[in-house]
Design an enzyme around this catalytic site. Sequence first.
Site, PDB file in Angstrom:
ATOM      1  N   HIS A  88       0.801   2.925  -7.740  1.00  0.00           N
ATOM      2  CA  HIS A  88      -0.152   4.032  -7.596  1.00  0.00           C
ATOM      3  C   HIS A  88      -1.375   3.840  -8.491  1.00  0.00           C
ATOM      4  CE1 HIS A  88       2.632   6.098  -5.099  1.00  0.00           C
ATOM      5  NE2 HIS A  88       3.399   6.585  -6.047  1.00  0.00           N
ATOM      6  N   LEU A 104       0.866  -1.168   0.000  1.00  0.00           N
ATOM      7  CA  LEU A 104       0.000   0.000   0.000  1.00  0.00           C
ATOM      8  C   LEU A 104       0.907   1.222   0.000  1.00  0.00           C
ATOM      9  CD1 LEU A 104      -2.724  -0.900   2.680  1.00  0.00           C
ATOM     10  CD2 LEU A 104      -2.960  -0.959   0.204  1.00  0.00           C
ATOM     11  N   ASP A 105       0.504   2.274  -0.702  1.00  0.00           N
ATOM     12  CA  ASP A 105       1.301   3.493  -0.718  1.00  0.00           C
ATOM     13  C   ASP A 105       1.489   4.018   0.701  1.00  0.00           C
ATOM     14  OD1 ASP A 105       1.378   3.343  -3.461  1.00  0.00           O
ATOM     15  OD2 ASP A 105      -0.252   4.780  -3.763  1.00  0.00           O
ATOM     16  N   LYS A 106       2.513   4.810   0.877  1.00  0.00           N
ATOM     17  CA  LYS A 106       2.831   5.348   2.198  1.00  0.00           C
ATOM     18  C   LYS A 106       1.642   6.073   2.826  1.00  0.00           C
ATOM     19  CE  LYS A 106       6.038   8.559   4.482  1.00  0.00           C
ATOM     20  NZ  LYS A 106       7.182   9.477   4.287  1.00  0.00           N
TER      21      LYS A 106
END
Length: 242
Positions: free
Chosen positions: A193, A102-104
């Site tokens: 993303h 998962l993105d930051k």
Amino acid sequence: MRIDKLLGNLGYGTRSEIKKFCKQGMILVNGAETKRSDTHVDPEKDTIYFNGKEVIYREFIYLMLNKPSGYVSATFDNFDETVLDLIDEEYLAFEPFPVGRLDKDTEGLLVLTNDGKLAHRVLSPKKHIMKKYYAQVDIDINKEHISAFEKGVDIGEGYITKTATLEVLGKEKDEEGNEFTEVYVSISEGKFHQVKRMFHAIGGEVLYLKRVSMGGLGLDPDLELGQYRELSKEEIESMEEK
């Protein structure tokens, strides 16, 4: 398996420390003190006690984490905290890693395990396992947007996404009075993303993103951000549901 290797894998200490524990009579195998740390045991058949408590050995662990924003989905990072910084030592001894990423700044469901085969199956593009996200976006979603997601959108570099579903939940306002649209989006891929790039391709931006399910596994609503728990056998199996 040697008793020092077994206990070391479970985080009871280094080999030299476990050797001392054996000499001190702290380790029992089938009711008898084990003075030698190189003693071989069968974790599936032998009963092992360490300092009066039974040792439960297992090869794999499976954790559900409600990932908070600000943590990197990796086992190591030079600059940021990783999701492993949220996990206790007793589990870190198994050397878990995130299943996917998962993105930051993305929150929600993240599974951590040391079962490489399971991770490969869940992440394999051939499996078409759906990942569902709750998102807040800064545009009104219409039928054309929903149709575009179903057909696939160009997210750059000539890549057209596979079919995805977009469900509008409604409209809300933030504390400053700005409107945003709440949606669920489900995808079977995991490009870099991807969800953000998909909305960007239709003229919108993602303001907030949270993964709520993977396959048949849903995020436990009782888990606060940063909290985690072990998965049940049924939950582990549900991850591979399409």
